[in-house]
Design a protein around this motif. Structure first.
Motif, short mmCIF file in Angstrom:
data_model
loop_
_atom_site.label_atom_id
_atom_site.label_comp_id
_atom_site.label_asym_id
_atom_site.label_seq_id
_atom_site.Cartn_x
_atom_site.Cartn_y
_atom_site.Cartn_z
N GLY A 1 68.65 -20.17 -80.62
CA GLY A 1 69.28 -20.98 -81.60
C GLY A 1 68.39 -22.33 -81.21
N ALA A 2 68.58 -23.26 -82.68
CA ALA A 2 68.16 -24.52 -82.61
C ALA A 2 68.48 -25.45 -81.53
N ASN A 3 69.57 -25.08 -80.99
CA ASN A 3 70.14 -26.03 -79.63
C ASN A 3 69.33 -25.58 -78.46
N ASP A 4 68.76 -24.55 -78.43
CA ASP A 4 67.81 -24.01 -77.31
C ASP A 4 66.54 -24.76 -77.31
N LYS B 1 66.46 -17.01 -84.34
CA LYS B 1 66.10 -17.64 -85.49
C LYS B 1 64.71 -18.04 -85.68
N PRO B 2 64.31 -18.27 -87.15
CA PRO B 2 62.86 -18.42 -87.41
C PRO B 2 62.22 -19.59 -86.67
N ILE C 1 80.28 -32.63 -74.81
CA ILE C 1 79.69 -31.30 -75.43
C ILE C 1 78.31 -31.16 -74.92
N VAL C 2 78.26 -29.75 -74.63
CA VAL C 2 76.90 -29.20 -74.00
C VAL C 2 76.07 -29.00 -75.54
N ASP C 3 75.10 -29.93 -75.79
CA ASP C 3 74.34 -29.61 -76.86
C ASP C 3 73.00 -29.46 -76.33
N GLY C 4 71.92 -29.46 -76.96
CA GLY C 4 70.72 -29.30 -76.89
C GLY C 4 69.91 -29.93 -75.81
N ALA C 5 70.39 -31.27 -75.87
CA ALA C 5 69.92 -32.30 -74.83
C ALA C 5 70.46 -31.83 -73.48
N ARG D 1 70.66 -22.06 -87.13
CA ARG D 1 69.35 -22.24 -87.87
C ARG D 1 68.61 -23.81 -87.72
N GLY D 2 69.55 -24.74 -87.28
CA GLY D 2 69.22 -26.09 -87.14
C GLY D 2 69.60 -26.93 -88.48
N GLU D 3 70.51 -26.53 -89.28
CA GLU D 3 70.58 -27.24 -90.51
C GLU D 3 71.61 -28.06 -90.42
#
Length: 211
Positions: A168-171, A187-188, A138-142, A44-46
């Motif tokens: 998800g937020a990391n996409d 997610k929203p 770590i493979v994160d959003g960036a 959710r990016g929280e």
């Protein structure tokens, strides 16, 4: 390397497959509930993804490497995934997966589902069991966004001919740099940012959008 007409990059957990692999591994440690709650918050990016992943992987400490085979036996491909990858290939495209999940599972699952290239995190192992640490960056959003751009450059695919699919937020970063960003089972916040929202949970719904 032969140029491709276009590139489709998917997230893995809850996109390519219906499962969240880290939750299946947490089952092996008897800690699924706590890891599941942390995964939901991250998607959710929280909370920061990398920080969250490290804390969730720490909960896996002591899980034996034999657990990977049991987890693989529980993986459920998302409906329509094989139809989608076949359609991409028929049209001269390439399928990539970039995941905040783990190579230990994706290395078996991805080729079986028609994926051409993939990138994910690795779990550190000591004395035949998980140490509770991630091995390497770590493979994160960036990293997801960078992977899409790197693969497109290697394949000679222009940005407008790239499609990113995630939940998800990391996409979000990957979806933002793609020509078309698709929210799938999302997610929203991801649905709000996407070019299009795909549903129900069937990846073959993407086929009409392929170039």
């Amino acid at each position: 390397m032969t140029a491709a007409r276009f590139l489709v990059v998917l997230d893995a957990d809850s996109t390519l497959i219906r499962n969240e692999v880290i939750e299946l591994l947490a089952d092996e440690a008897g800690r699924r509930d706590e890891v599941q709650a942390a995964t939901e918050a991250a998607m959710r990016g929280e909370v920061d993804f990398s920080t969250s992943l490290r804390s969730r992987v720490a909960a896996l400490r002591g899980v034996p490497v034999e657990a990977f085979a049991r987890v693989l036996g529980r993986i459920e491909p998302t409906p329509g995934v094989r139809e989608l990858t076949a359609a991409v290939h028929e049209r001269g495209g390439v399928v990539g997966v970039v995941s905040g999940g783990f190579h230990e599972i994706l290395d078996s699952v991805a080729p079986e589902l028609g994926v051409d290239r993939w990138r994910a995190n690795r779990l550190q192992v000591a004395d035949g069991a998980l140490s509770g640490d991630v091995d390497g960056p770590i493979v994160d959003g960036a990293a997801k966004a960078a992977s899409l751009q790197e693969w497109a450059a290697e394949l000679g695919v222009p940005a407008h001919a790239t499609i990113a699919i995630g939940d998800g937020a990391n996409d979000l970063a990957m979806m933002a740099v793609a020509g078309l960003g698709l929210a799938f089972n999302a997610k929203p916040a991801v649905r709000a940012a996407a070019s299009l929202v795909i549903g129900p949970q069937d990846l073959s719904q993407v086929i009409p959008l392929l170039p």
